[in-house]
Structure formats: structure tokens, C-alpha cells
Enzyme design. Structure first.
Site, PDB file in Angstrom:
ATOM      1  N   GLU A   1      35.091  43.381  35.622  1.00  0.00           N
ATOM      2  CA  GLU A   1      35.924  42.177  35.588  1.00  0.00           C
ATOM      3  C   GLU A   1      36.426  41.889  37.010  1.00  0.00           C
ATOM      4  OE1 GLU A   1      40.266  41.286  33.738  1.00  0.00           O
ATOM      5  OE2 GLU A   1      38.757  41.917  32.296  1.00  0.00           O
TER       6      GLU A   1
ATOM      7  N   SER B   1      42.349  45.959  34.382  1.00  0.00           N
ATOM      8  CA  SER B   1      41.097  46.278  33.678  1.00  0.00           C
ATOM      9  C   SER B   1      39.932  46.150  34.649  1.00  0.00           C
ATOM     10  CB  SER B   1      40.876  45.309  32.516  1.00  0.00           C
ATOM     11  OG  SER B   1      41.945  45.387  31.614  1.00  0.00           O
TER      12      SER B   1
ATOM     13  N   ARG C   1      36.851  35.487  30.502  1.00  0.00           N
ATOM     14  CA  ARG C   1      37.026  35.855  31.927  1.00  0.00           C
ATOM     15  C   ARG C   1      36.126  35.007  32.822  1.00  0.00           C
ATOM     16  NH1 ARG C   1      40.275  37.255  29.519  1.00  0.00           N
ATOM     17  NH2 ARG C   1      41.233  39.277  29.103  1.00  0.00           N
TER      18      ARG C   1
END
Length: 342
Positions: free
Chosen positions: A325, A229, A159
Site C-alpha cells: 500500500e 499498513s 486505495r
């Protein structure tokens, strides 16, 4: 400050921006950026706003990147695609499968635009963008200079990428180059995909299975606002993982190439009995604990408070500290999400 950001973020949080501009080509994007900068305003470039949480009103210009177009080059070993940053990611996945060019099926139904995909190095079900990325085309905002970065130069991580570091706020992504090898190899390492037969499975079957998993587990942003998420899956040292597994032997864990171990944030949250937990208008999703949702006209403070609570509970139980995230946006730009919820 009267331009609502509610339609421009999938969380559906109601804050305003001073100006909102849709850019359909590189020149419009540059003009909008240079105009705002000349007036001393901060600028934020968004795709579909599917990975942001606005904490307050934005004191500047939000540019919506709508640069479209898909070009295909057919080479003997692979299909090469040049895709405009404003194209919808899932529509691209569907299009490539319809055209008989597999390779993106594990990444089906990831919300957002193609231009955002390298920033986060998007990933799901065992595949990350870096597996298929050939290059990223950007433009330097201050000068208008065009730059092409190879996948290696993008410095992809979990990420993570150069676009979250040196290139943040200085460059805008205008297109992404993808390479889809003609020798298709299914990736069946996660979830229901492990039940599929590797020798006979088709790309369409993988796509269908991924869509089924995502639609049954994940909330539809049109019904309950969310940003997918909310937390990253934590990556911990082998020692930390060993200690945790001695206490919790059923904890899902995924050993990484460098010796570290990735844990499932959703499982950790679930073990703290937090599914369905609500604070103000924000809630932990009942099916997928990794997702925080806008249950009932949530304010950004509700989401921050809930995220803080989740992080504390998981930290106290497992000594593992979750990091968001989702990108947190303050009045004049991105702020540290970890600091905000600590």
C-alpha cells in the site's frame, strides 16, 4: 544532496534530497515546482510522508504541502467543509467531532495530511474517504490552472484514485471538500465496533473505540518508524476465496458488492508465523502483522528485503500475492512497489 529526508518520512529512513521546500500556499507550491522543473529536476510533493518508502537519495526537489485552512458551510441536510491539503487528518477528525459534525470518526488516527487522503482513498473500519468526499481541488502544475474534480471524477477505488494514474505528477491537490450528512449513521461492521449498540451509540464512542484499537495494535511512528499498513488487503475472486476457505475456514473474509472477496492481509501474514521477524533493522510488528517497522536504524534495503520475504511466504502458503500500500520512491520519482519486492 545534503538535505535529510529523515524528518519528512514517518518510516524514519535516512536518505537525502537535493532541495526541500515548504509551501504554505498555492503560489509558493507552483513557484517551487516551476523553479525545479526549469532546472530539469524531478519534483515530489509530500504531506507528512506517512505513506512513502524512500529507496535511495532523491535527485530533485521535495515540496512539503502545508496549505492550511478549514471553512464550514452549514446546509439543512449536511455540513460542507473545505479543507486545506496541508491540514493534519486526525486533527481534522477531532475538530469535526468537537464541533458536533460527525461522520469521520471511523477514520480517526489515520496518519498523514488531508491532501493525501483522496490519493489513497484512505479507509478504515468500514469507511472510505469516498463516502464523505464532495470534491477535490487541484492545480495543474505546468499551467497553474485550477481544477475541481467531483468525487465521481476522482475515480475512487480500493486505495486508488485518478491521482495515482492520469493526474499523478501533473496536478497537486490544494484542498478537499467534504460532505458530512446531518442524519448520522454509525458504521459498526469491523473489529470491536461490532460490539457497540447501533441504536444508542454516539460518534464519540465510535471515535474512542477506533482510537483504542489503533493505539493498542499499531506502533507509534515516533517510537518505531513505520508507514501504517504496509500491504493492501488482497481482493480476490469468489473462486479463489472459496478454495482458500475450504482449506482455512477461519480466514477473515469480506464479500464485496461486485462479487469479489477482500481478505485480511494481516491474518495471512500472521498464519505464516512472521510476527516479530527481523531483517537488518526492519521488522514485522509483533501486534499487527500488516505493519513493517523501523526497529533499529533500518535501511530501505532492509524493508524491501523483509517485504519480499513476507510476500513470498504468504504467496507460497495461500497462493495470494500481496501488494504494498506504501508508495516506493526512487531517485527520480515513484517506482513500482510490486516489481521492487517481487
Amino acid at each position: 544532496m545534503n538535505h535529510s529526508l529523515k524528518p519528512w518520512n514517518t518510516f524514519g529512513i535516512d536518505h537525502n534530497a537535493q532541495h526541500i521546500v515548504c509551501a504554505e500556499d498555492e503560489q509558493q507550491l507552483l513557484n517551487a515546482w516551476q523553479h525545479a522543473t526549469a532546472e530539469g529536476q524531478p519534483v515530489l510533493i509530500l504531506g507528512e510522508g506517512s505513506n512513502v518508502l524512500f529507496l535511495e537519495d532523491y535527485r530533485g526537489t521535495v515540496i512539503i504541502n502545508r496549505i492550511k485552512g478549514i471553512e464550514i458551510h452549514d446546509e439543512p441536510d449536511a455540513w460542507y467543509l473545505h479543507v486545506g491539503a496541508g491540514e493534519n487528518w486526525h486533527r481534522l477528525v477531532k475538530y469535526t467531532l468537537q464541533e458536533g459534525m460527525p461522520g469521520l470518526e471511523n477514520l480517526a488516527l489515520i496518519p498523514g495530511c488531508v491532501g493525501s487522503s483522496p490519493i489513497q482513498n484512505i479507509g478504515a473500519y468500514g469507511v472510505e474517504l469516498q463516502r464523505v468526499c464532495a470534491y477535490v481541488d487541484c492545480v495543474e502544475l505546468a499551467t497553474g490552472k485550477q481544477v475541481r474534480l467531483t468525487a465521481k471524477e476522482c475515480r475512487f477505488g480500493y486505495r486508488d484514485s485518478i491521482f495515482k494514474h492520469e493526474y499523478q505528477d501533473r496536478f497537486a491537490i490544494v484542498a478537499v471538500g467534504l460532505r458530512l450528512p446531518k442524519e448520522w449513521q454509525p458504521v459498526l461492521t469491523y473489529g470491536d465496533l461490532t460490539r457497540l449498540e447501533p441504536t444508542t451509540v454516539t460518534p464519540q464512542q465510535v471515535f474512542n473505540a477506533v482510537c483504542h484499537m489503533r493505539t493498542t495494535k499499531l506502533p507509534d511512528p515516533k517510537v518505531n518508524g513505520n508507514a501504517g499498513s504496509f500491504f493492501k488487503n488482497p481482493v480476490v475472486s469468489a473462486e479463489t476465496a472459496k478454495a482458500l476457505l475450504s482449506q482455512f475456514p477461519t480466514a477473515p473474509n469480506y464479500p464485496q458488492a461486485d462479487g469479489s472477496v477482500k481478505l485480511a492481509a494481516g491474518w495471512l501474514i500472521d498464519q505464516c508465523q512472521l510476527k516479530g521477524m527481523q531483517m537488518g533493522g526492519a521488522a514485522v510488528h509483533r501486534q499487527q502483522a500488516l505493519v513493517l517497522i523501523n526497529e533499529d536504524n533500518a535501511k530501505s534495503e532492509d524493508v524491501v528485503q523483509l517485504a519480499h520475504h513476507v510476500r513470498q511466504k504468504v504467496g507460497e502458503k495461500f497462493n495470494v500475492w500481496l501488494e504494498p500500500e506504501v508508495r516506493f520512491i526512487g531517485a527520480s520519482g515513484e517506482v513500482s512497489a510490486v516489481e521492487t519486492i517481487s
